[in-house]
Design a protein around this motif. Sequence first.
Motif, PDB file in Angstrom:
ATOM      1  N   UNK A 368     -25.304  46.385 104.030  1.00 46.97           N
ATOM      2  CA  UNK A 368     -24.109  45.802 103.607  1.00 46.97           C
ATOM      3  C   UNK A 368     -23.984  44.402 104.232  1.00 46.97           C
ATOM      4  N   UNK A 369     -22.964  43.986 104.140  1.00 42.21           N
ATOM      5  CA  UNK A 369     -22.482  42.614 104.495  1.00 42.21           C
ATOM      6  C   UNK A 369     -23.033  42.423 106.148  1.00 42.21           C
ATOM      7  N   UNK A 370     -23.611  41.158 106.240  1.00 36.24           N
ATOM      8  CA  UNK A 370     -23.965  41.160 107.705  1.00 36.24           C
ATOM      9  C   UNK A 370     -23.695  39.621 108.276  1.00 36.24           C
ATOM     10  N   UNK A 371     -23.469  39.334 109.383  1.00 32.90           N
ATOM     11  CA  UNK A 371     -23.002  38.023 109.909  1.00 32.90           C
ATOM     12  C   UNK A 371     -24.096  37.160 110.231  1.00 32.90           C
ATOM     13  N   UNK A 372     -25.212  37.613 110.615  1.00 31.66           N
ATOM     14  CA  UNK A 372     -26.302  36.670 110.856  1.00 31.66           C
ATOM     15  C   UNK A 372     -27.578  36.900 110.175  1.00 31.66           C
ATOM     16  N   UNK A 373     -28.466  35.809 110.163  1.00 31.28           N
ATOM     17  CA  UNK A 373     -29.740  36.020 109.613  1.00 31.28           C
ATOM     18  C   UNK A 373     -30.772  37.194 110.140  1.00 31.28           C
ATOM     19  N   UNK A 374     -30.496  37.155 111.626  1.00 30.68           N
ATOM     20  CA  UNK A 374     -31.354  37.951 112.266  1.00 30.68           C
ATOM     21  C   UNK A 374     -31.008  39.551 111.872  1.00 30.68           C
ATOM     22  N   UNK A 375     -29.639  39.677 111.790  1.00 28.90           N
ATOM     23  CA  UNK A 375     -29.226  41.238 111.523  1.00 28.90           C
ATOM     24  C   UNK A 375     -29.752  41.482 110.091  1.00 28.90           C
ATOM     25  N   UNK A 376     -29.590  40.462 109.062  1.00 31.12           N
ATOM     26  CA  UNK A 376     -30.382  40.911 107.760  1.00 31.12           C
ATOM     27  C   UNK A 376     -31.834  41.133 107.819  1.00 31.12           C
TER      28      UNK A 376
END
Length: 470
Positions: A368-376
Amino acid sequence: MTVQEVMGYAPIVVGAGLALITLWAVVWVVRYALADTMTRASIRQAIRVRWTWKRLAPMAGLSVTDKTPPALASLANTDGKPPKPRVLIPALKVTPDRYGVVVRANCLPKVGLEEFQKAAPYLADAWRCTRVSVVQDKPGEVVIRGVRVDPLLTPTAHVPTGEVPEALVRWELGVDEYAQPVAVNLAEVPGVTIAGLPGFGKTSTINRFICDCAPSPAVQIAVADGKVSAAHEGDYADLIGRLFAFVGDDLDDANALFKRLVKLRRDRSSAIKYVLGRKDMWHGGPSSSWPWVVLIIDEAHTYFRDHKGSDKESKRLSALAAENARLVEELVKKGRSVGILVILATQKSTGDAIPTFIRDVCPVGMSFAQKTADAAVAALGDDIREWPDANPTTLQDPAYVGVAVMNSPGKAGFTRLRTPYVKEEDAARIATATAHLTADPAALLAAQLPAGIDLTKDEDPDDDGMPLAA
């Protein structure tokens, strides 16, 4: 038959034709009257698509000129001039639904899949669609999906029926950005990871899974919920009756549950050839006596994170977290063939939340929604960098609560999908109605073994599949 006799039947034929037209009109009027507001708009859209197609198709480059006259036209030609070339236009069959229209079109020479795909932006504008997609349905035919409203921005709800699903291991997730159903087959899948910011739909997605599976005695579910301390708290409180085990955020309790399931895994590995007559449960599927065991670990970082500190308690918790990771790793890496699935949910599926030796062997992942590209990237893999439109960092708006991104099953790229909301009262209703189906998988296994066989003497952590010895 004389001309007069033929003419005598003309009123009957005309009357029959008018009756059929009237019946067709009545059916459409009734269908329109019974439809909801969104479907009515789609019905009007479908009518517009049909009426404007002959004019639109040539302008969009979806027609071809046939310079060869048909045989009848040549025979009817009496003035010696060559017949005019014909302009051929693909035939359409249009079906409306709540979100827009599904159009099936036949292909023509030089008007195939590629030409329809190139024309998709023009069709979207002409048909007043948010987006249009074109895929090959079968040789010589394409399916054009036009959505009038964005399914990703349209919240949906799921009401569990309480009936045994036709395909137990088919996880119905929701609809994609073209309002087409999205599902994943969990047979032979050892692990699933679900990531995303708090409140964006992770637990609701899992709740739907539990509610849909609950009516079947061939599935047994355990939950470790790191958000709460007791069973009556949190998102799974209404489902407790259908869970054969539940633990909260206490690491000792979680450790005991993981050990219990690892022992079940080893016992099943030792007994599977003896009880089922095969080495892989999925070759015959789960049953009420050998159920599919699903372990759900919500807020997984609670159980795996490293506890910093030099005091005795910090060292003990750190060692416990490391052991929890080792136990879950065994379940994911060795539990598939004996019918054990692990679903891990966390906010960021980075290595400190879900150890990479667990995360990287889970073939199904969604975010679902993520804040950072690394988390994605941690949730979906490095390929998500090549698909910026599908990156979950674009889903942080409250309008996208319930929207997730996952690997597209069977094709390149990623799928954005809207997951439905399951009301608490519906979850409680299903859990109450199916509580009698809850059973301990270890007790079910023991009941199938003849007297005198002790599984503890034949643990088989290496899955050699050898039958038990009495």
